[in-house]
Structure formats: structure tokens, C-alpha cells
Write an enzyme that holds these catalytic residues in place. Structure first.
Site, PDB file in Angstrom:
ATOM      1  N   GLU A   1       4.336  -9.699   4.877  1.00  0.00           N
ATOM      2  CA  GLU A   1       4.923 -10.858   4.702  1.00  0.00           C
ATOM      3  C   GLU A   1       6.305  -9.160   5.646  1.00  0.00           C
ATOM      4  O   GLU A   1       7.962 -10.268   5.910  1.00  0.00           O
ATOM      5  CB  GLU A   1       5.751 -11.205   3.473  1.00  0.00           C
TER       6      GLU A   1
ATOM      7  N   CYS B   1       0.776 -18.051   1.470  1.00  0.00           N
ATOM      8  CA  CYS B   1       1.479 -18.805   0.228  1.00  0.00           C
ATOM      9  C   CYS B   1       2.916 -19.175   0.975  1.00  0.00           C
ATOM     10  O   CYS B   1       3.687 -19.373   0.085  1.00  0.00           O
ATOM     11  CB  CYS B   1       0.771 -17.838  -0.734  1.00  0.00           C
TER      12      CYS B   1
ATOM     13  N   ARG C   1       1.032 -12.722  -9.274  1.00  0.00           N
ATOM     14  CA  ARG C   1       2.173 -11.459  -7.799  1.00  0.00           C
ATOM     15  C   ARG C   1       3.058 -10.620  -9.241  1.00  0.00           C
ATOM     16  O   ARG C   1       3.354 -11.425  -9.642  1.00  0.00           O
ATOM     17  CB  ARG C   1       3.120 -12.125  -6.519  1.00  0.00           C
TER      18      ARG C   1
ATOM     19  N   ASN D   1       7.566 -17.165   4.872  1.00  0.00           N
ATOM     20  CA  ASN D   1       9.072 -17.399   3.893  1.00  0.00           C
ATOM     21  C   ASN D   1      10.122 -16.094   5.461  1.00  0.00           C
ATOM     22  O   ASN D   1      11.451 -15.661   5.614  1.00  0.00           O
ATOM     23  CB  ASN D   1       9.723 -17.480   2.831  1.00  0.00           C
TER      24      ASN D   1
HETATM   25  C1  PEP Z   1       6.812 -15.859   1.570  1.00  0.00           C
HETATM   26  O1  PEP Z   1       7.909 -13.870   1.159  1.00  0.00           O
HETATM   27  O2  PEP Z   1       6.749 -16.109   1.872  1.00  0.00           O
HETATM   28  C2  PEP Z   1       6.314 -15.617  -0.400  1.00  0.00           C
HETATM   29  C3  PEP Z   1       5.740 -16.853  -0.597  1.00  0.00           C
HETATM   30  O3  PEP Z   1       7.454 -14.482  -0.875  1.00  0.00           O
HETATM   31  P1  PEP Z   1       9.108 -15.258  -1.059  1.00  0.00           P
HETATM   32  O4  PEP Z   1       9.106 -16.999  -0.974  1.00  0.00           O
HETATM   33  O5  PEP Z   1       8.883 -15.965  -2.929  1.00  0.00           O
HETATM   34  O6  PEP Z   1       8.968 -14.000  -0.695  1.00  0.00           O
HETATM   35 MG    MG Z   2       8.046 -12.924   0.568  1.00  0.00          MG
END
Ligand code: PEP
Ligand code: MG
Length: 582
Positions: free
Chosen positions: A432, A503, A335, A455
Site C-alpha cells: 500500500e 483488500c 492484520r 485505499n
Molecule cells: C488499504 O489501504 O487499502 C487498506 C485495505 O487498509 P486501510 O483501509 O485499513 O488503510
Molecule cells: Mg491501508
């Protein structure tokens, strides 16, 4: 009356596991200005040079980043800071004082630079007062660099770190000195420091509010990262109970590891792609041990512990190449830098709402030279054809299209230079941000795959800060809006025939997995330490049954109803799988 031995504090279970060890109260202030005697003068002067050089290096990189976005005028602050670092009078005063007084270089640096800021603060001119913050900033940068050096060279001491807040880079730094657990006053379940603690397999309880006021250095602490509880100076009985739990847990982990070579396939034969996230390079070992079939999310910003300085193209190339080769033929989804939010920004912009601010793809598109370095490094590392490229924080099609143009530019450059790369490198995006979820079918026409980042998706969908313990009860993965949005993304992806993965941390929650598979998700990427447990859950799921469960959950309209329904399913079907877990 409760005795000292019975004190129990309850917070948020941020990283599972149990540890018993002595407390170390980490107060940033305490680290920064330690006044100790110098025994080896050469070593002290060398430490000073290293901290100054590292600070210069960081500031030069920050300056080049800031100039693109903030313009020459505001970026000039960083140039001025570099000049202060090179000021011969200041430097010789500091060196002379270290030599003559034989006091710790960080103490002298703090003392000397504070003289400037005190004078400026005493001024009646507003301009002077404001500039004193910049000088304060540079002082803190140098002191931070002293601290890092010190921590890295310190002997392992197995403490449980107790602090008010902890940053992702602190978390990594402490793990290098063998920290056994983290206990904090503030912070939420999916804050990045918590994610890093889970990656490192270090139990953490956050959001305790009074941890730093109730705990003293060297108090004996039990940390229960499953329940979110800590005990201060426990009595013998409790201590024995937890010692037994630790033994049982080790047994459970070794049982789970027996699954390592088995596929993640449901009891009725449906294969689920089970991948691992990679937050820091130290985790590679666990990823391979736990036999994840590939990496579904490389958080590149986390690979560079410092956070304050960007690695150049060559440094990145080496890291990406190594990951690709170690995982081959497994897939590796890299990423792009997701800097901003609570992943500390290298430029202190004092954004009022960092999670809604200059973060992820926004920052990268505003800094094409920085973005291109990363893309070129990924392309150059892609010759084994197992790398895919993913973009964070995408809210609109324009961001995807602009990125594709930049990728194309990089490919043209590499072609001209005669450098090999994978011409069919897959491009994917994180889903997201709610707008991306709504537009899933339009996005699917532009990209090869998507991955749901729960998340952030939950945080933005429900307007609940993922790192704020005060609202943590409102951060609900089983909120009907979350479940329905995930369903919308999965169905949209299926209709468009692109792979949908997940993820975010929800994919690593054993209670969420049956629902997700029932909704039709076929690919999960979880923290490396969670791979065996999630595999066990998958292997005990019947696809038809969880499809029914998902259908029922989609029809429910409160979080409580969905939660209860899922727990009922667990009690009936998977009780054996979870009963020894917590
Ligand atoms: C998410 O937002 O779920 C994610 C996997 O990215 P991060 O936790 O790095 O923001
Ligand atoms: Mg994220």
C-alpha cells in the site's frame, strides 16, 4: 424559486443504500455539556465514577505507549493527567456539586475543570497557557466517556446522523442506536469512517460542505448512498419514488443472496477466491450469511470500538480465537494494528501529516511490548491453523525482517511456557506504499503472501489525501499509474509464486472487478455487504475477454480513456448485471 421540499445536496457517495428518516444534528459540543437535572443521584454518581475510571484506564495505557516512544519527559504529561483525575479536592468538589445542585455530572465536570483552564489561559506565562491544553484534553476525555455511556444506553431512534465530520468510533457508536444513515460536511470515499459505514451497511454521503448549516433537527431526509445525493424535506412525489426504490433494493439483495452457496467462478470456469473484510465484530453475522469463504482482512484496530485503549493479550486472544473458530476451515488474515492516519491515535501528537507519520508498522516497531501482546494473542489463537498474519504500512525490507525477529521471540516464549500455536503461521504484508510496490519481488522472498491496499496505495501514489473531499476528484482508481502499478504487483507476485490478493475498496467496486481479474488477480477481499454483488459480477465475466480489456487499459494513458473503456465493456457485456443496481 425552489421550495424547501426541493432542496438537494450533492456530495460523495461513501456507502451505498437508500434511507428515509428524520435528521439528528450531531454537534460534539451539544453532546458534551448538556445541563440537565439529575433525578437519580446514585446513578449520576455512578456514571461519574465509570467515566473517571475509564479515563484513568485509557491514560495508563497511553502513558505506557508514550513512554517507549516519546521518552519520560513528554510522557509525563499523561502521568500528570492521571494525577489530576485522582485529585481529592477536585473530585470532592465535583461530587458535592452534583449532590447539592442535582445537575448532570458532565455539566459539573465541564464547569469545574473549565475554571482551571480559564485561569491558566488568563495567565501571562506561556508555559501556563500551554499546560491548559493538557487540562482541556483530560476534560474532553472524561466528557467523551460520558457520551459513550449515554449513547450506549439510549433507546434506538432510527435517525440519519448529520454532522461536520465523523470518526470511525462515532460511526460504530451511532450504529448501536440504529442510525439509518450518515451525512457529513467533510470526508472522503475511503476515509475510515466511510469504510466502517459500508461495513455496517449504513448509507453515507460525505463531503457535502453545507449539510449542517442547511439541515435542522427532525427535517425529513432522503439519503441516496449510490448517487451521493440527499434531499431535505422531500415532497410526496419524490418520497414515493424513493420508497419504491427501497422495496426494489430489498428485492435485489434477496436475489443476490441466492448466490450465496455458489462459487465465485468466471463463466469460463476460473475460480476466484472471494473473501470478506472484517472491520468490527458485529459484521461476523453478515460475513457468514453472505457465505464468504474466509476473511481476507481483519482490521484489528477497528475491532476495538474505543480506539483509545488497547486491549490486552487475553482480550485479543479471545476475539481472534472466536473469529478463527467461526470461520473454520476458511482462512482468516489478521492484520496487525494499523493505528495512526485517520484511525485515531491514542496519543495526541499533533502530527503535521498524520498519513505520512507515525502509523501502522512504524508505531508497532517503536512499541515492541504492545506489538508482542498482539503477536502472542494471534499465535495462541492459531491452533486451528486457519489464521494468517499480515503487516500494514510496510515500506522497506527492514520492517519485515524486524517483525520476523519479534515473531520468533514470541514463539520462543510460548514454547517455553508450553503453549500451543501454529508453527507454520503464514506471514504477509500489505502492498500500500509505492516503495513496497516497486520492491514486490524482494518482498516476495521474505513473505508468504501479499495483499494490495488500494485505499492507501492510490493516496500515496497520486499524493491525494483519501479523506479530503476537496481533492476527491483526483483520487482515481483508474489513473494509468494506479492500473500499471497494480499490474506490476500482480506480475511480480506471479513470477515469485506467491499469492497476491487485494483488500482495498477497489476490489469491491463492480466496475473495477473485470479489469482486476483481467490483470490476473485471483483473490479479492471486499466488505461483507459487497460479497454477493461482486460474486455476481465474477460469475458473468469471461476470463479471456477481460484479459483483452486489461491489455487495452494498460496501453491507455489517461484516466478518462480507461474509465470510458471500462464503461463501454460494461454496457456491452454486463448491462443486465448492473442496470438495476443504482
Ligand atoms: C488499504 O489501504 O487499502 C487498506 C485495505 O487498509 P486501510 O483501509 O485499513 O488503510
Ligand atoms: Mg491501508
Amino acid at each position: 424559486m425552489k421550495t424547501e421540499s426541493e432542496i438537494m445536496l450533492k456530495g460523495i457517495a461513501a456507502a451505498p443504500g437508500i434511507a428515509i428518516s428524520k435528521a439528528y444534528i450531531y454537534a460534539r459540543q451539544k453532546e458534551e455539556v448538556a445541563d440537565s437535572a439529575v433525578t437519580d443521584l446514585d446513578e449520576a454518581l455512578e456514571m461519574l465514577d465509570t467515566a473517571l475510571e475509564q479515563s484513568r484506564k485509557e491514560l495508563r495505557k497511553i502513558f505506557s505507549l508514550a513512554v517507549d516512544k516519546l521518552g519520560e519527559k513528554r510522557a509525563a504529561i499523561f502521568e500528570a493527567q492521571i494525577m489530576i483525575l485522582d485529585d481529592p479536592i477536585l473530585l470532592s468538589t465535583i461530587k458535592n456539586r452534583i449532590t447539592n445542585e442535582r445537575r448532570a455530572p458532565e455539566y459539573i465536570v465541564n464547569d469545574e475543570i473549565s475554571k482551571y483552564t480559564d485561569l491558566m489561559n488568563a495567565s501571562h506565562e506561556l508555559y501556563m497557557k500551554e499546560r491548559s491544553h493538557d487540562i482541556e484534553d483530560i476534560k474532553n476525555r472524561i466528557l467523551r466517556n460520558f457520551k459513550k455511556k449515554k449513547w450506549k444506553s439510549r433507546i434506538a431512534n432510527d435517525v440519519i446522523v448529520v454532522t461536520s465530520t465523523i470518526t470511525p468510533s462515532d460511526t460504530v457508536l451511532f450504529s448501536r442506536v440504529n442510525a439509518k444513515g450518515y451525512v457529513t460536511d467533510f470526508g472522503g470515499l475511503t476515509s475510515h469512517a466511510a469504510i466502517v459505514a459500508r461495513s455496517l451497511n449504513i448509507p453515507a454521503v460525505v463531503g457535502l460542505h453545507e449539510a449542517t448549516s442547511r439541515i435542522k433537527d427532525d427535517d425529513l431526509i432522503i439519503i441516496d448512498g449510490f448517487k451521493g445525493e440527499i434531499f431535505i424535506n422531500p415532497d410526496e412525489k419524490l418520497l414515493k419514488e424513493y420508497q419504491k426504490k427501497i422495496v426494489k433494493l430489498a428485492q435485489r439483495d434477496s436475489d443476490l443472496l441466492k448466490l450465496k452457496d455458489l462459487p465465485a467462478v468466471t463463466s469460463d470456469g476460473k475460480e476466484i477466491q472471494l473473501l470478506s473484510n472484517l472491520d468490527i465484530l458485529d459484521e461476523m453475522e453478515i460475513v457468514t450469511q453472505h457465505c464468504a469463504r474466509g476473511i481476507g482482512l481483519v482490521r484489528t484496530e477497528g475491532l476495538f470500538e474505543e480506539y483509545e485503549a488497547f486491549p490486552d493479550e487475553e482480550e485479543q486472544f479471545k476475539v481472534y480465537k472466536e473469529i478463527s473458530e467461526r470461520m473454520f476451515p476458511g482462512t482468516v488474515i489478521i492484520r496487525a494494528f494499523d493505528i495512526g492516519g485517520d484511525k485515531v491515535l491514542p496519543v495526541d501528537l499533533h502530527e503535521p501529516n498524520p498519513f505520512l507519520g507515525w502509523r501502522g508498522i512504524r508505531l508497532l516497531l517503536d512499541n515492541p511490548s504492545l506489538f508482542k501482546k498482539q503477536i502472542r494473542a494471534i499465535l495462541r489463537a492459531s491452533t486451528h491453523k486457519n489464521i494468517k498474519f499480515m503487516l500494514p504500512m510496510i515500506a522497506s525490507l527492514a520492517e519485515i525482517r524486524r517483525t520476523k525477529e519479534i515473531v520468533k521471540e514470541c514463539q520462543e516464549e510460548l514454547k517455553k511456557e508450553g503453549t500451543a500455536f501454529d508453527k507454520h503461521l503464514s506471514l504477509g504484508v500489505m502492498i500500500e506504499i509505492p516503495s513496497a510496490a516497486v520492491l514486490i519481488k524482494d518482498f516476495a522472498k521474505e513473505v508468504d503472501f501479499v495483499s494490495i491496499g488500494t485505499n492507501d496505495l492510490i493516496q500515496y501514489l497520486l499524493a491525494v489525501d483519501r479523506g479530503n473531499e476537496i481533492v476527491s476528484a483526483l483520487y482515481q482508481e483508474f489513473h494509468p499509474a494506479v492500473v500499471q502499478t497494480i499490474n506490476h504487483i500482480i506480475q511480480g507476485g506471479k513470477e515469485s509464486k506467491i499469492l497476491v490478493s487485494m483488500c482495498g475498496a477497489m476490489a469491491a467496486d463492480p466496475f473495477a472487478v473485470p479489469l482486476l481479474i483481467g490483470l490476473g488477480l485471483e483473490s479479492l477481499s471486499v466488505s461483507a455487504s459487497a460479497v454477493p454483488l461482486i460474486k455476481r459480477i465474477i460469475r458473468n465475466i469471461d476470463c479471456k475477454e477481460v484479459q483483452g480489456l486489461a491489455k487495452e487499459c494498460l496501453a491507455l494513458s489517461t484516466e478518462k480513456e480507461i474509465n470510458d473503456r471500462i464503461h463501454k465493456y460494461f454496457n456491452h457485456k454486463l448491462q443486465d448485471q448492473i442496470k438495476n443496481l443504482y
